[in-house]
Motif scaffolding. Structure first.
Motif, mmCIF file in Angstrom:
data_model
loop_
_atom_site.group_PDB
_atom_site.id
_atom_site.type_symbol
_atom_site.label_atom_id
_atom_site.label_comp_id
_atom_site.label_asym_id
_atom_site.label_seq_id
_atom_site.Cartn_x
_atom_site.Cartn_y
_atom_site.Cartn_z
ATOM 1 N N VAL A 276 26.051 41.800 15.654
ATOM 2 C CA VAL A 276 25.907 40.891 14.844
ATOM 3 C C VAL A 276 27.233 40.946 13.976
ATOM 4 C CG1 VAL A 276 24.876 39.854 12.690
ATOM 5 C CG2 VAL A 276 23.446 40.863 14.514
ATOM 6 N N VAL A 277 28.188 39.934 14.016
ATOM 7 C CA VAL A 277 29.332 39.955 13.234
ATOM 8 C C VAL A 277 29.097 38.847 12.140
ATOM 9 C CG1 VAL A 277 31.605 39.176 13.569
ATOM 10 C CG2 VAL A 277 30.445 40.167 15.431
ATOM 11 N N GLU A 281 33.800 38.274 8.348
ATOM 12 C CA GLU A 281 35.023 38.882 9.261
ATOM 13 C C GLU A 281 35.473 38.033 10.323
ATOM 14 O OE1 GLU A 281 32.854 41.962 10.893
ATOM 15 O OE2 GLU A 281 32.763 43.316 9.245
ATOM 16 N N THR A 282 34.675 36.834 10.535
ATOM 17 C CA THR A 282 35.060 35.956 11.642
ATOM 18 C C THR A 282 36.242 35.229 11.097
ATOM 19 O OG1 THR A 282 32.778 35.822 12.746
ATOM 20 C CG2 THR A 282 34.160 33.971 13.001
ATOM 21 N N ALA A 287 41.869 33.453 10.695
ATOM 22 C CA ALA A 287 42.914 33.349 9.745
ATOM 23 C C ALA A 287 44.105 34.085 10.248
ATOM 24 C CB ALA A 287 42.476 33.565 8.229
ATOM 25 N N ARG A 288 43.862 35.424 10.441
ATOM 26 C CA ARG A 288 44.955 36.180 10.967
ATOM 27 C C ARG A 288 45.350 35.835 12.485
ATOM 28 N NH1 ARG A 288 41.208 40.366 9.638
ATOM 29 N NH2 ARG A 288 41.949 41.531 7.625
ATOM 30 N N LEU A 289 44.583 35.103 13.150
ATOM 31 C CA LEU A 289 45.252 34.419 14.431
ATOM 32 C C LEU A 289 46.102 33.246 14.109
ATOM 33 C CD1 LEU A 289 44.954 34.658 17.489
ATOM 34 C CD2 LEU A 289 42.987 33.194 17.502
#
Length: 373
Positions: A276-277, A281-282, A287-289
């Motif tokens: 489970v994420v 965090e997703t 956003a970093r991507l």
């Protein structure tokens, strides 16, 4: 003084001679008493599987034991009054050699014969089924009754073929019959006649009674392979017939079990993810991507689409509402005016990171005012 020196020399010579004699005697004794290795049923081997003990006993009893290493040796030594002891017949390869052995005159004693040896030298018997072996003879054979109880080890049993008058002892391990004017004896084990088992129960008596029945014994237990296998000789010749049917039945059982337990492919089943994420965090990862690829346009589209999806139900707008209708409905509850709303929701993508951050804050302000109005 010289006489004394001569006496000393003679004494030294006698001492040296005595040491030489003692050394020679010790060497001869060690040679005669040392173990003699060899193969199974080797008449010269003193190992547990050898047969030196029974051969020595037979010779002490007056039996002439002729050791035959090859079929040619058997043919040269055979006479009508001899007994042929055949063991380790797996080293005899080729039907022609067995036919030559079958033509040799005299009686036969077969120990653990292979299928080919049994077919050529004792055609009146065949291997029997599993039986409860007996330590007692329970038969009318004189040699077995005089020996009494024996320990034969792992062994085969035999039964007659056709109308042969067969005498069966020890549950079929030892059989004897008459054919062609000769006596044929078959024993399913050779362990009882080896050095390691000769002293067990009545093994020695049985071995002496069977092998010492004639004044001349031909001992044929080849230790090396002789002849060439025939073209038809395969591993299947060593497998009993019952094994083939057993394997066939097991194959049928396996197929039926597979059909019974088989399952058809059903519809796809949704399963929970093993990990489970969390949503935060997703979002951070995406956003970093975006940031690493400088995808400000894609990030702005994601922010604007999410804002419209949350505001449309509150404003009573459908999923396919036009931009003008959306701007008009939001401007009625937002203090910034229609142009500002249109620029924030449907304007060009931001050119810098600061412009993207400003757009995110402005969209949050629009959503807050519409929600609380």
């Amino acid at each position: 003084m010289s006489a004394t020196n001569g006496a000393r020399r003679r004494t030294g010579h006698w001492i040296a001679l005595g040491l030489i004699v003692i050394t020679a005697l010790a060497a001869v004794t060690a040679f005669l008493t040392a173990p003699r290795p060899g193969g199974r049923m080797d008449p010269e081997s003193t190992s547990a599987d050898g047969a030196h003990a029974i051969v020595s006993l037979l010779r002490d009893r007056g039996v002439e034991v002729v050791v035959a290493r090859t079929v040619a040796d058997v043919e040269r030594a055979a006479r009508p009054d001899t007994l042929l002891l055949a063991a380790e017949t797996y080293n005899t390869r080729g039907d022609d050699l067995f036919q030559r052995l079958a033509a040799v005159p005299g009686d036969r004693l077969l120990l653990e014969p292979t299928a080919r040896a049994r077919a050529a030298l004792a055609p009146g018997v065949r291997t029997g089924g599993a039986e409860l072996l007996s330590l007692e003879p329970k038969c009318a054979l004189r040699e077995a009754n005089r020996a009494g109880s024996v320990q034969l080890g792992s062994t085969d049993t035999y039964e007659k073929v056709g109308d042969v008058d067969l005498t069966r002892c020890y549950g079929g391990v030892l059989v004897r019959y008459q054919a062609g004017g000769r006596t044929i004896t078959v024993v399913g084990s050779a362990d009882f006649i080896t050095n390691g088992s000769l002293l067990k129960a009545g093994n020695a008596a049985l071995a002496m009674n069977l092998a010492g029945d004639r004044s001349r014994l031909i001992w044929y237990a080849p230790q090396e392979a002789e002849g060439q296998g025939t073209a038809g000789s395969t591993i299947g010749d060593l497998i009993p017939d019952a094994v083939t049917w057993l394997v066939f039945q097991l194959g049928v059982v396996v197929v039926l079990l597979a059909l019974w337990q088989g399952r058809r492919l059903g519809p796809l089943v949704a399963e929970k993810l093993p990990v489970v994420v969390r949503a935060s965090e997703t979002v951070e990862g995406r956003a970093r991507l975006y940031r690493s690829r400088r995808a400000r346009g894609q990030a702005a589209d994601a922010l604007r689409t999410a804002t419209l999806q949350r505001l449309s139900p509150r404003l009573g707008l459908g999923a396919n509402a036009s931009p003008a209708a959306v701007v008009s409905a939001i401007a009625a509850r937002y203090s910034g005016g229609q142009n500002t709303v249109h620029h924030l929701l449907f304007g060009p993508p931001p050119s810098t990171d600061a412009d993207l951050l400003h757009l995110a804050n402005a969209l949050d302000d629009i959503e807050r005012q519409v929600t609380t109005s």
